[in-house]
Every structure is written in structure tokens, then in C-alpha cells.
Design an enzyme around this catalytic site. Structure first.
Site, PDB file in Angstrom:
ATOM      1  N   GLU A 165       0.244  -1.769   5.358  1.00 58.05           N
ATOM      2  CA  GLU A 165       1.252  -1.381   6.342  1.00 58.05           C
ATOM      3  C   GLU A 165       1.007   0.008   6.887  1.00 58.05           C
ATOM      4  O   GLU A 165       1.184   0.269   8.079  1.00 58.05           O
ATOM      5  CB  GLU A 165       2.642  -1.459   5.693  1.00 58.05           C
ATOM      6  CG  GLU A 165       3.798  -1.210   6.652  1.00 58.05           C
ATOM      7  CD  GLU A 165       4.261   0.250   6.695  1.00 58.05           C
ATOM      8  OE1 GLU A 165       5.123   0.566   7.536  1.00 58.05           O
ATOM      9  OE2 GLU A 165       3.740   1.062   5.903  1.00 58.05           O
ATOM     10  N   ASP A 185       0.813  -1.216   0.000  1.00 60.22           N
ATOM     11  CA  ASP A 185       0.000   0.000   0.000  1.00 60.22           C
ATOM     12  C   ASP A 185       0.842   1.259   0.000  1.00 60.22           C
ATOM     13  O   ASP A 185       2.032   1.245   0.316  1.00 60.22           O
ATOM     14  CB  ASP A 185      -0.966   0.002   1.185  1.00 60.22           C
ATOM     15  CG  ASP A 185      -0.264  -0.061   2.531  1.00 60.22           C
ATOM     16  OD1 ASP A 185       0.799  -0.717   2.619  1.00 60.22           O
ATOM     17  OD2 ASP A 185      -0.765   0.533   3.502  1.00 60.22           O
TER      18      ASP A 185
END
Length: 485
Positions: A145, A78
Site C-alpha cells: 500500500e 507493508d
């Protein structure tokens, strides 16, 4: 994308360009994950996803390297979605638009996603480039994350076969990271009471904008302005004097990004509007004087708006403003052990009104658990004084430095041989996933490296092109130098 295709090394930049073309903000990584899985299948690599969506890809050793210790290259899928106020961009649908500006690659009006897209691209490039020599290799790409490390929390023991993990989420070429801060989310929720607006009041929106923003860990020490704190400071100084009727407050979008903008909708007696604008102009001058070295574009705008919402009564207004204004922000303590490194900090990242409640979300970071606990206790005490409910959740551990780490020593030795200079061994005041990986894989030797990225978590994010080349040289030389089992 054609600009990136001219850069070296390839295929790293081509892969990064492809990553940019597929939207992948936190919680919306599925399209990118599906693309990577399809690519791995086409390449004939073993590939699998676990129960939380993490991706694991395996590539056999280069002939002659079969007896080397197996290595996992790790990145997260991400990116942080931040854009300039005048940029029209839907991070769930629109591609990032990277471009080359001299020595740097930037994005047009948004975060670039070099954090951690360059690291991800480098890991996939190693898989794609058969000229890179390596032992048994794994690539681990984790989910979400940036908003709580869900993938790292969900990683199960026994899935990875590697003895060594190389995390690619560092952001300074020439530095080797062997430890990181842990963190915890903290929320204060304050009940609000509203009342009818008297006649003779004008509704205005007060906007504080133009701040640089940045990473709430890596940039917390450089003195950047926090829009939530700066706007609450003005309100605290003048709300009673002007009899401001506060209707709404919102600022920041992510708890791990230093907020660049904050907005207060308020009503003021018509005969005090000019006084409000004069005080706002004076406050802007004060901030420009205080923050002139780091915030060049700060602005305060006052504009007439319409609102059907009732304002807070005086008691609720004062409780909210006092709580936000007194909430600490920034560096709490520097480390005694690691000189020049922040030990404990917090970022007042997101503030908003939700119906009849004010919600203040902060991210606390510390290299030591007691540092986190201290700040949580301080915020809890403030909440008690203000009459707010408080909640600390999502705690994740730091990565304890290991001065005897063989892979850290190998990276340092390899770097010195390649570039004839000594790298800095550092602990980063940000949340790397290595601390969480240590729970299911306590014996795994870990290190973190990466190219130079500035302005992560803000639209000013950029990656230094030459540093990507140096990082790639280091990474590929390191894989070749991994010792036998």
C-alpha cells in the site's frame, strides 16, 4: 516483546509484537504473508491469496449472528521503512524493536509500523478471539500500500462477499473517516553535463539533517521542514557567489515521507571554504529562527570528503538548483467544503543524481481530481522551463465522501453510546485504499477508524496505548451492532 505482552487488549498486542518481529517493508511482505496464511490454516479458517498477493480470510458468524450483513476488516501488510541516521537496521532482515514509553509504544530508532500494523493486528485478533460477537466476517490484507497501492489496484470484483468494509488505517482515535485524498506520482528528470574540476578546489559534503520528517499527507500542513527544499534554498542563494562546483545531491528516501536529510557533495576553491562554512552557520541560524516551533534538532554539517566524480558545469548546476528550489512543496490549497482539511498538496520526497541525470520524485495529493491536475500541470511547466523530462504516473482516486452512509452513521451512534461523546466525522488528506475498492465493489459501504498514531512514516512514529483500547472497544461493539441483511 515482553513489554507489549503486559498491555491490553490481548491478543491484539501479542499479534502486533509478532508482526514487528517479521520484517515487512514495502515489497518485502512475503515472510509476514506466509506466516499469516500458515496461522489461518492452523486456526481452520478459509484463506486464499489472489494474483497480486492480497490475503483474504473468512470466519463464520457467531451463532445467532448468521443473518447479519457480512463485514470485511481491511488493513495493509507493508510498513514504511525509515530510520535515524545513527541507527543500524536492515528493514529486510531485522525485526522492529518496540518498547513502552509511558502512554506510548515506540520503536528503537526506526518507524514502528503501527501504520498499519495495529489495524492488521486488530483484524487478526478478532479472528482469534471467539468472545467477539460478529456476523459473517472477512479479513482482507493488501499488498504494498505504502508505495503505490498495488494490492488495492489489483483487487478483483467478486472475491469479497462483504456488504460493509471497515478500513483500519486511520490514525486518530475519536475520528471517523468517510473520505480521503487521491494521489499521483510525478517525476522530473533533468539531463546533466559535467566538466573537469580545476586545480585548487576542496571537496566537501554539506549535510542538512535532524528534521522530524513525517507522513506526506497527514503531516503536510504542520510546517515541518523538507530537507530537499531547505538545502536547495541554500545552494540557490550561494552557488554562484562561491562558484560552487556541484558533484552530487541526494535527499529523502520515500516519496510519501517528508524528507529528514539531504546531502550535497560539492567542490569549492580552497580560499572560499571558510566563507562557505560561515554562510552555512548563518543559514542554520535563519532556519532555527523560522522553524523553531516544529524543528528542534535541525543541523547543518560541513565535512571534507573525497570524490572521483566530475562536477556539473555552471549551466547544469544552475538549472538543477533552480528547478529544485522553485518546485512547490507543501499545502497548495485548503478545502472549502471540509473546514480544516487540506485539499491539495505535494511532497518533494526523493531527489538524487543517477549518472548524468537528476531525478526529482514528488507525490501529489488532492481531494479533487482537478487539484491533482493543476499541480501536475504546474510541475510540467517547470520541467519545460528547466529542460527536464516529466512523467506523471500511478494515479489513484480519492474516496468520495457519502454523507448518507449507513455504516458511518452506525459507527457514530456506537461511539456515542460507548463513550458518551460525539466523534468527529472527517476526510483525511492521505491515501486510503477505499477509493480504489469502490471500483470493483461500487455498492460496498465503507468507513475508516483507528487508534491515535503520531509521526507515521518517520522514526518518531508512536501509537497511544489507551487509544488502542478505545479503538478495540469500538471495533468489537461495531461488529456486534451490524444490522441484519
Amino acid at each position: 516483546m515482553s513489554e507489549l505482552s503486559q498491555l491490553s487488549p490481548q491478543p491484539l498486542w501479542d499479534i502486533f509484537a509478532k508482526i514487528c518481529s517479521i520484517p515487512h517493508p514495502s515489497y518485502h511482505e512475503e515472510a509476514l504473508a506466509s506466516h499469516i496464511m500458515s496461522w489461518a490454516k492452523e486456526q481452520g479458517f478459509w484463506h486464499e491469496r489472489d494474483q497480486v498477493g492480497n490475503i483474504l480470510i473468512r470466519k463464520p458468524a457467531t451463532p445467532g449472528f448468521e443473518n447479519r450483513k457480512p463485514v470485511a476488516l481491511q488493513a495493509h501488510l507493508d510498513m514504511v521503512p525509515q530510520k535515524n541516521n545513527d541507527t543500524v537496521h536492515d528493514f529486510t532482515k531485522d525485526p522492529i524493536q518496540p518498547w513502552v514509553d509511558g502512554e506510548w509504544v515506540k520503536a528503537r530508532g526506526t518507524t514502528l509500523g503501527a501504520d498499519n500494523g495495529i489495524g492488521m493486528a486488530s483484524a487478526l485478533a478478532v479472528l482469534a478471539d471467539n468472545s467477539v460477537e460478529h456476523g459473517p466476517l472477512e479479513v482482507l490484507l493488501t499488498m504494498t500500500e505504502e508505495t503505490g497501492m498495488a494490492g488495492a489496484f489489483g483487487l478483483q470484483a467478486g472475491w469479497l462477499q462483504a456488504d460493509i468494509l471497515i478500513n483500519t488505517d486511520s490514525e486518530e482515535e475519536g475520528e471517523i473517516y468517510m473520505g480521503c485524498a487521491g494521489g499521483i506520482d510525478f517525476t522530473s528528470t533533468l539531463p546533466l553535463t559535467r566538466e573537469a574540476l580545476p586545480a585548487g578546489y576542496q571537496t566537501l559534503k554539506l549535510t542538512l539533517k535532524g528534521l522530524k520528517g513525517g507522513h506526506s499527507g497527514c503531516d503536510i500542513h504542520v510546517g515541518l521542514g523538507n530537507a530537499n527544499k531547505l538545502l536547495s534554498r541554500f545552494l540557490f542563494a550561494h552557488a554562484a557567489e562561491l562558484d560552487l562546483r556541484l558533484i552530487d545531491f541526494t535527499g529523502g528516501t520515500l516519496r510519501n515521507a517528508i524528507p529528514r536529510e539531504a546531502f550535497a557533495t560539492l567542490a569549492v576553491a580552497t580560499d572560499k571554504v571558510d566563507r562557505l562554512k560561515s554562510l552555512a552557520a548563518g543559514y542554520l541560524t535563519t532556519l532555527q529562527n523560522e522553524l523553531s516551533l516544529v524543528e528542534k534538532n535541525i543541523a547543518i554539517v560541513t565535512e571534507a570528503v573525497e570524490s572521483s566524480e566530475q562536477p556539473l558545469n555552471a549551466a547544469s548546476r544552475d538549472a538543477f538548483i533552480a528547478l529544485l528550489n522553485s518546485t512547490p512543496n507543501g499545502v497548495i490549497r485548503n478545502s472549502d467544503v471540509m473546514k480544516g482539511v487540506v485539499e491539495t498538496s505535494l511532497n518533494v520526497g526523493v531527489v538524487k543524481f543517477e549518472g548524468d541525470e537528476a531525478v526529482i520524485n514528488s507525490l501529489v495529493r488532492s481531494l479533487i481530481d482537478s487539484g491533482k491536475e493543476y499541480v501536475v500541470e504546474m510541475l510540467t511547466a517547470l520541467g519545460q522551463l528547466a529542460g527536464a523530462k516529466t512523467l506523471a504516473k500511478g494515479s489513484y482516486p480519492g474516496w468520495q465522501p457519502d454523507a448518507t452512509s449507513p455504516v458511518m452513521a452506525l459507527v457514530r451512534e456506537t461511539y456515542e453510546k460507548l463513550f458518551d461523546r460525539t466523534p468527529n466525522i472527517q476526510v483525511i488528506h492521505a491515501g486510503l485504499e477505499c477509493g480504489l475498492f469502490k471500483k470493483p465493489y461500487p455498492e460496498m459501504d465503507m468507513v475508516s477508524i483507528g487508534p491515535t498514531i503520531t509521526g507515521p512514516h518517520s522514526p518518531d512514529e508512536q501509537v497511544h496505548i489507551a487509544s488502542v483500547g478505545l479503538y478495540w472497544q469500538l471495533l468489537t461493539a461495531l461488529l456486534k451492532a451490524i444490522p441484519a441483511k
